[in-house]
Design a protein around this motif. Structure first.
Motif, PDB file in Angstrom:
ATOM      1  N   GLY A 285       0.838  -1.215   0.196  1.00 47.73           N
ATOM      2  CA  GLY A 285      -0.002  -0.096   0.056  1.00 47.73           C
ATOM      3  C   GLY A 285       0.858   1.284  -0.011  1.00 47.73           C
ATOM      4  O   GLY A 285       0.393   2.483   0.238  1.00 47.73           O
ATOM      5  N   ARG A 286       2.165   1.131  -0.033  1.00 46.55           N
ATOM      6  CA  ARG A 286       3.175   2.332  -0.157  1.00 46.55           C
ATOM      7  C   ARG A 286       3.417   2.623  -1.544  1.00 46.55           C
ATOM      8  O   ARG A 286       3.058   2.008  -2.629  1.00 46.55           O
ATOM      9  CB  ARG A 286       4.548   1.989   0.632  1.00 46.55           C
ATOM     10  N   ARG A 290       7.886  -1.008  -2.619  1.00 49.84           N
ATOM     11  CA  ARG A 290       6.739  -1.622  -2.692  1.00 49.84           C
ATOM     12  C   ARG A 290       7.342  -3.157  -2.818  1.00 49.84           C
ATOM     13  O   ARG A 290       8.320  -3.449  -3.316  1.00 49.84           O
ATOM     14  CB  ARG A 290       6.098  -1.588  -4.024  1.00 49.84           C
TER      15      ARG A 290
END
Length: 294
Positions: A285-286, A290
Protein backbone atom coordinates in the motif's frame (compact mmCIF):
# COMPACT_ATOMS: atom_id res chain seq x y z
CA UNK A 1 4.35 -42.29 1.99
CA UNK A 2 3.02 -42.14 -1.55
CA UNK A 3 -0.40 -40.54 -2.14
CA UNK A 4 -3.06 -42.54 -3.90
CA UNK A 5 -3.53 -41.47 -7.49
CA UNK A 6 -5.86 -38.47 -7.47
CA UNK A 7 -9.18 -38.50 -9.26
CA UNK A 8 -8.52 -36.73 -12.59
CA UNK A 9 -11.83 -34.89 -12.22
CA UNK A 10 -10.75 -33.41 -8.89
CA UNK A 11 -8.78 -30.18 -8.73
CA UNK A 12 -6.91 -28.49 -5.94
CA UNK A 13 -9.88 -26.13 -5.66
CA UNK A 14 -12.41 -28.95 -5.17
CA UNK A 15 -10.09 -30.67 -2.72
CA UNK A 16 -9.98 -27.43 -0.71
CA UNK A 17 -13.71 -27.82 0.00
CA UNK A 18 -13.50 -29.79 3.24
CA UNK A 19 -16.43 -31.95 4.42
CA UNK A 20 -18.43 -30.31 7.18
CA UNK A 21 -17.71 -33.26 9.48
CA UNK A 22 -14.07 -32.14 9.49
CA UNK A 23 -14.38 -28.35 9.48
CA UNK A 24 -17.29 -28.09 11.93
CA UNK A 25 -16.44 -30.91 14.30
CA UNK A 26 -15.02 -30.03 17.70
CA UNK A 27 -13.28 -33.01 19.24
CA UNK A 28 -12.56 -33.12 22.94
CA UNK A 29 -10.82 -36.45 23.41
CA UNK A 30 -7.45 -37.40 21.98
CA UNK A 31 -9.18 -39.97 19.75
CA UNK A 32 -11.58 -37.34 18.38
CA UNK A 33 -8.95 -34.73 17.57
CA UNK A 34 -6.61 -37.36 16.15
CA UNK A 35 -9.33 -38.27 13.64
CA UNK A 36 -9.79 -34.61 12.67
CA UNK A 37 -6.08 -33.90 12.29
CA UNK A 38 -5.59 -37.12 10.36
CA UNK A 39 -8.37 -36.21 7.93
CA UNK A 40 -6.93 -32.72 7.40
CA UNK A 41 -3.36 -33.98 6.95
CA UNK A 42 -4.51 -36.66 4.52
CA UNK A 43 -6.26 -34.05 2.37
CA UNK A 44 -3.20 -31.81 2.50
CA UNK A 45 -1.00 -34.77 1.52
CA UNK A 46 -3.08 -35.30 -1.63
CA UNK A 47 -3.05 -31.59 -2.47
CA UNK A 48 0.74 -31.34 -2.09
CA UNK A 49 1.17 -34.17 -4.58
CA UNK A 50 -0.82 -32.45 -7.33
CA UNK A 51 1.19 -30.86 -10.13
CA UNK A 52 -0.94 -27.71 -10.13
CA UNK A 53 -0.21 -27.01 -6.47
CA UNK A 54 2.54 -24.34 -6.22
CA UNK A 55 4.28 -26.12 -3.38
CA UNK A 56 7.31 -23.82 -3.10
CA UNK A 57 5.11 -20.73 -2.94
CA UNK A 58 2.76 -22.40 -0.47
CA UNK A 59 5.62 -23.31 1.86
CA UNK A 60 7.06 -19.79 1.64
CA UNK A 61 3.73 -18.23 2.57
CA UNK A 62 3.19 -20.71 5.38
CA UNK A 63 6.71 -19.89 6.60
CA UNK A 64 5.64 -16.25 6.89
CA UNK A 65 2.61 -17.27 8.92
CA UNK A 66 4.73 -19.44 11.19
CA UNK A 67 7.20 -16.59 11.70
CA UNK A 68 4.37 -14.21 12.53
CA UNK A 69 3.05 -16.65 15.13
CA UNK A 70 6.49 -17.10 16.68
CA UNK A 71 7.08 -13.36 16.86
CA UNK A 72 3.71 -12.98 18.59
CA UNK A 73 4.65 -15.75 21.06
CA UNK A 74 7.73 -13.72 22.00
CA UNK A 75 5.59 -10.65 22.72
CA UNK A 76 6.97 -8.57 19.87
CA UNK A 77 4.63 -6.30 17.86
CA UNK A 78 5.80 -7.13 14.30
CA UNK A 79 3.27 -8.73 11.99
CA UNK A 80 3.36 -10.15 8.45
CA UNK A 81 3.88 -6.81 6.70
CA UNK A 82 6.79 -5.94 8.99
CA UNK A 83 8.36 -9.36 8.49
CA UNK A 84 8.12 -9.03 4.71
CA UNK A 85 9.91 -5.70 4.91
CA UNK A 86 12.58 -7.15 7.21
CA UNK A 87 13.31 -9.96 4.75
CA UNK A 88 12.80 -8.44 1.30
CA UNK A 89 14.11 -4.92 1.89
CA UNK A 90 17.23 -6.09 3.72
CA UNK A 91 20.39 -4.62 2.21
CA UNK A 92 23.79 -6.32 2.20
CA UNK A 93 25.46 -5.79 5.55
CA UNK A 94 22.23 -4.88 7.36
CA UNK A 95 20.99 -6.84 10.35
CA UNK A 96 17.36 -8.05 10.14
CA UNK A 97 16.61 -7.68 13.84
CA UNK A 98 15.06 -10.38 16.06
CA UNK A 99 11.76 -10.55 14.17
CA UNK A 100 13.54 -10.57 10.81
CA UNK A 101 15.82 -13.36 12.01
CA UNK A 102 12.76 -15.43 12.89
CA UNK A 103 11.29 -14.84 9.42
CA UNK A 104 14.57 -15.73 7.72
CA UNK A 105 14.88 -18.86 9.85
CA UNK A 106 11.48 -20.15 8.73
CA UNK A 107 12.17 -19.31 5.08
CA UNK A 108 15.43 -21.24 5.19
CA UNK A 109 13.73 -24.16 6.91
CA UNK A 110 11.35 -24.72 3.99
CA UNK A 111 13.88 -24.24 1.18
CA UNK A 112 15.81 -27.51 1.40
CA UNK A 113 15.00 -31.18 1.98
CA UNK A 114 14.53 -32.18 5.61
CA UNK A 115 17.88 -33.07 7.16
CA UNK A 116 20.04 -32.04 10.08
CA UNK A 117 22.22 -30.01 7.70
CA UNK A 118 19.19 -28.22 6.29
CA UNK A 119 17.90 -27.49 9.76
CA UNK A 120 21.26 -26.08 10.82
CA UNK A 121 21.09 -23.63 7.95
CA UNK A 122 17.77 -22.45 9.36
CA UNK A 123 18.95 -22.62 12.99
CA UNK A 124 22.68 -21.78 12.78
CA UNK A 125 23.11 -21.25 16.51
CA UNK A 126 22.50 -24.96 17.15
CA UNK A 127 24.98 -27.75 16.40
CA UNK A 128 24.09 -30.23 13.65
CA UNK A 129 24.64 -33.22 15.96
CA UNK A 130 22.21 -31.77 18.47
CA UNK A 131 19.67 -31.06 15.74
CA UNK A 132 20.03 -34.59 14.39
CA UNK A 133 19.47 -36.05 17.85
CA UNK A 134 16.32 -34.00 18.32
CA UNK A 135 14.97 -34.96 14.90
CA UNK A 136 15.40 -38.64 15.80
CA UNK A 137 13.68 -38.25 19.18
CA UNK A 138 10.16 -38.89 18.02
CA UNK A 139 8.60 -42.26 17.35
CA UNK A 140 5.16 -43.64 16.62
CA UNK A 141 2.44 -41.87 14.66
CA UNK A 142 3.39 -38.62 12.86
CA UNK A 143 1.71 -36.16 15.25
CA UNK A 144 2.96 -37.98 18.33
CA UNK A 145 6.44 -37.96 16.84
CA UNK A 146 6.26 -34.21 16.23
CA UNK A 147 5.00 -33.57 19.77
CA UNK A 148 7.84 -35.59 21.27
CA UNK A 149 10.43 -33.66 19.27
CA UNK A 150 8.84 -30.39 20.36
CA UNK A 151 8.92 -31.48 24.01
CA UNK A 152 12.50 -32.75 23.78
CA UNK A 153 13.80 -29.44 22.42
CA UNK A 154 12.06 -27.32 25.05
CA UNK A 155 13.16 -29.65 27.84
CA UNK A 156 16.81 -29.03 26.91
CA UNK A 157 16.41 -25.43 25.73
CA UNK A 158 13.30 -23.88 27.37
CA UNK A 159 13.49 -20.62 25.39
CA UNK A 160 14.08 -22.18 21.97
CA UNK A 161 10.46 -22.04 20.80
CA UNK A 162 11.36 -21.32 17.16
CA UNK A 163 13.72 -24.29 17.04
CA UNK A 164 11.18 -26.53 18.79
CA UNK A 165 8.39 -25.63 16.36
CA UNK A 166 10.66 -25.87 13.31
CA UNK A 167 12.01 -29.28 14.27
CA UNK A 168 8.55 -30.56 15.20
CA UNK A 169 7.30 -29.60 11.73
CA UNK A 170 10.40 -31.24 10.25
CA UNK A 171 9.69 -34.44 12.19
CA UNK A 172 6.08 -34.35 11.00
CA UNK A 173 7.19 -33.88 7.39
CA UNK A 174 9.66 -36.76 7.63
CA UNK A 175 7.01 -39.04 9.18
CA UNK A 176 4.53 -38.20 6.41
CA UNK A 177 7.08 -38.69 3.63
CA UNK A 178 7.25 -35.02 2.65
CA UNK A 179 10.68 -33.97 1.45
CA UNK A 180 10.41 -30.43 2.85
CA UNK A 181 9.05 -28.76 5.96
CA UNK A 182 5.48 -27.53 5.67
CA UNK A 183 5.00 -25.04 8.55
CA UNK A 184 1.78 -26.03 10.30
CA UNK A 185 2.17 -26.20 14.07
CA UNK A 186 3.11 -22.60 14.94
CA UNK A 187 0.06 -20.96 13.26
CA UNK A 188 -2.30 -23.40 14.97
CA UNK A 189 -0.94 -23.41 18.51
CA UNK A 190 -1.63 -20.82 21.18
CA UNK A 191 0.95 -19.36 23.53
CA UNK A 192 -0.36 -21.47 26.43
CA UNK A 193 0.09 -24.62 24.33
CA UNK A 194 3.86 -24.11 24.32
CA UNK A 195 3.92 -25.00 28.02
CA UNK A 196 1.95 -28.24 27.66
CA UNK A 197 3.63 -31.61 27.92
CA UNK A 198 2.73 -35.26 27.46
CA UNK A 199 -0.82 -36.09 26.39
CA UNK A 200 -1.93 -32.47 26.80
CA UNK A 201 0.71 -31.44 24.26
CA UNK A 202 -0.31 -34.17 21.81
CA UNK A 203 -3.92 -33.05 22.14
CA UNK A 204 -2.90 -29.44 21.42
CA UNK A 205 -0.83 -30.52 18.41
CA UNK A 206 -3.72 -32.53 16.95
CA UNK A 207 -6.06 -29.55 17.37
CA UNK A 208 -3.52 -27.19 15.83
CA UNK A 209 -2.94 -29.46 12.84
CA UNK A 210 -6.64 -30.07 12.23
CA UNK A 211 -7.04 -26.31 11.83
CA UNK A 212 -3.79 -25.36 10.12
CA UNK A 213 -3.71 -28.28 7.64
CA UNK A 214 -7.25 -27.45 6.54
CA UNK A 215 -6.24 -23.80 6.14
CA UNK A 216 -3.14 -24.86 4.17
CA UNK A 217 -5.37 -26.80 1.76
CA UNK A 218 -7.58 -23.75 1.25
CA UNK A 219 -4.51 -21.58 0.73
CA UNK A 220 -3.14 -24.07 -1.79
CA UNK A 221 -6.37 -23.83 -3.77
CA UNK A 222 -6.22 -20.03 -3.77
CA UNK A 223 -2.56 -19.92 -4.76
CA UNK A 224 -3.18 -22.53 -7.45
CA UNK A 225 -5.82 -20.31 -9.05
CA UNK A 226 -3.61 -17.25 -8.81
CA UNK A 227 -0.51 -18.89 -10.27
CA UNK A 228 -2.59 -20.41 -13.07
CA UNK A 229 -3.76 -16.89 -13.98
CA UNK A 230 -0.18 -15.62 -13.79
CA UNK A 231 0.90 -18.34 -16.23
CA UNK A 232 -2.00 -17.48 -18.52
CA UNK A 233 -1.02 -13.81 -18.81
CA UNK A 234 2.73 -14.47 -19.04
CA UNK A 235 2.70 -14.66 -22.89
CA UNK A 236 1.48 -11.05 -22.95
CA UNK A 237 4.67 -9.84 -21.30
CA UNK A 238 7.26 -8.55 -23.73
CA UNK A 239 10.04 -7.46 -21.39
CA UNK A 240 13.29 -9.36 -21.63
CA UNK A 241 13.64 -11.39 -18.45
CA UNK A 242 9.86 -11.52 -17.92
CA UNK A 243 9.92 -15.31 -17.86
CA UNK A 244 12.42 -15.37 -15.00
CA UNK A 245 10.39 -12.75 -13.17
CA UNK A 246 7.21 -14.82 -13.50
CA UNK A 247 9.10 -17.85 -12.15
CA UNK A 248 10.09 -15.80 -9.09
CA UNK A 249 6.49 -14.75 -8.44
CA UNK A 250 5.42 -18.39 -8.72
CA UNK A 251 7.76 -19.46 -5.91
CA UNK A 252 8.02 -16.51 -3.50
CA UNK A 253 5.60 -15.01 -1.03
CA UNK A 254 6.78 -11.51 -1.93
CA UNK A 255 9.15 -9.95 -4.43
CA UNK A 256 10.67 -6.47 -4.57
CA UNK A 257 10.98 -4.94 -8.03
CA UNK A 258 14.69 -4.47 -7.37
CA UNK A 259 15.09 -8.25 -7.02
CA UNK A 260 13.81 -8.96 -10.55
CA UNK A 261 16.32 -9.73 -13.34
CA UNK A 262 15.54 -6.47 -15.18
CA UNK A 263 16.75 -2.86 -15.02
CA UNK A 264 15.01 -0.89 -12.26
CA UNK A 265 12.61 1.04 -14.48
CA UNK A 266 11.72 -2.02 -16.56
CA UNK A 267 11.16 -4.05 -13.38
CA UNK A 268 8.75 -1.46 -11.99
CA UNK A 269 6.88 -1.32 -15.29
CA UNK A 270 6.60 -5.10 -15.35
CA UNK A 271 5.21 -5.15 -11.81
CA UNK A 272 2.67 -2.44 -12.69
CA UNK A 273 1.68 -4.41 -15.79
CA UNK A 274 1.17 -7.59 -13.77
CA UNK A 275 -0.96 -5.69 -11.26
CA UNK A 276 -3.08 -4.28 -14.11
CA UNK A 277 -3.55 -7.79 -15.48
CA UNK A 278 -4.66 -9.03 -12.05
CA UNK A 279 -1.76 -11.50 -11.94
CA UNK A 280 0.00 -10.11 -8.85
CA UNK A 281 -0.93 -7.78 -6.03
CA UNK A 282 0.94 -4.88 -4.50
CA UNK A 283 1.27 -5.95 -0.87
CA UNK A 284 2.34 -2.83 1.02
CA UNK A 285 0.00 0.00 0.00
CA UNK A 286 3.03 2.30 -0.23
CA UNK A 287 4.23 4.50 -3.05
CA UNK A 288 7.84 3.48 -2.58
CA UNK A 289 9.67 0.34 -1.44
CA UNK A 290 6.81 -1.75 -2.72
CA UNK A 291 6.51 -5.53 -2.57
CA UNK A 292 4.49 -7.71 -4.91
CA UNK A 293 3.08 -11.22 -4.71
CA UNK A 294 0.42 -13.45 -6.23
Amino acid sequence: MTPDRADPLETTETLAAFPARVTQARGETLEDVAFLSGAALCRLHVVLARVETPGTLLRDRLALRAAEACVAFSGRPERAADLRDAVHLLRPGDLPGPAGETALSWRRAVERPVSAAGMQRALPSLESTRLAAWLDTGSGAPVSRAARVFEAVLTEAPRAEVAALTLADAALARALGWDRVVPLLAPGLGRADLRRRGEDLRLACHRALAESAAEAVRLAGDLGRRTAHLSAVAPKLRAKGAGEAVAMFRTRDAVAASALPLPDRAARRLCDRLVDLGAVRELTGRETFRLYGV
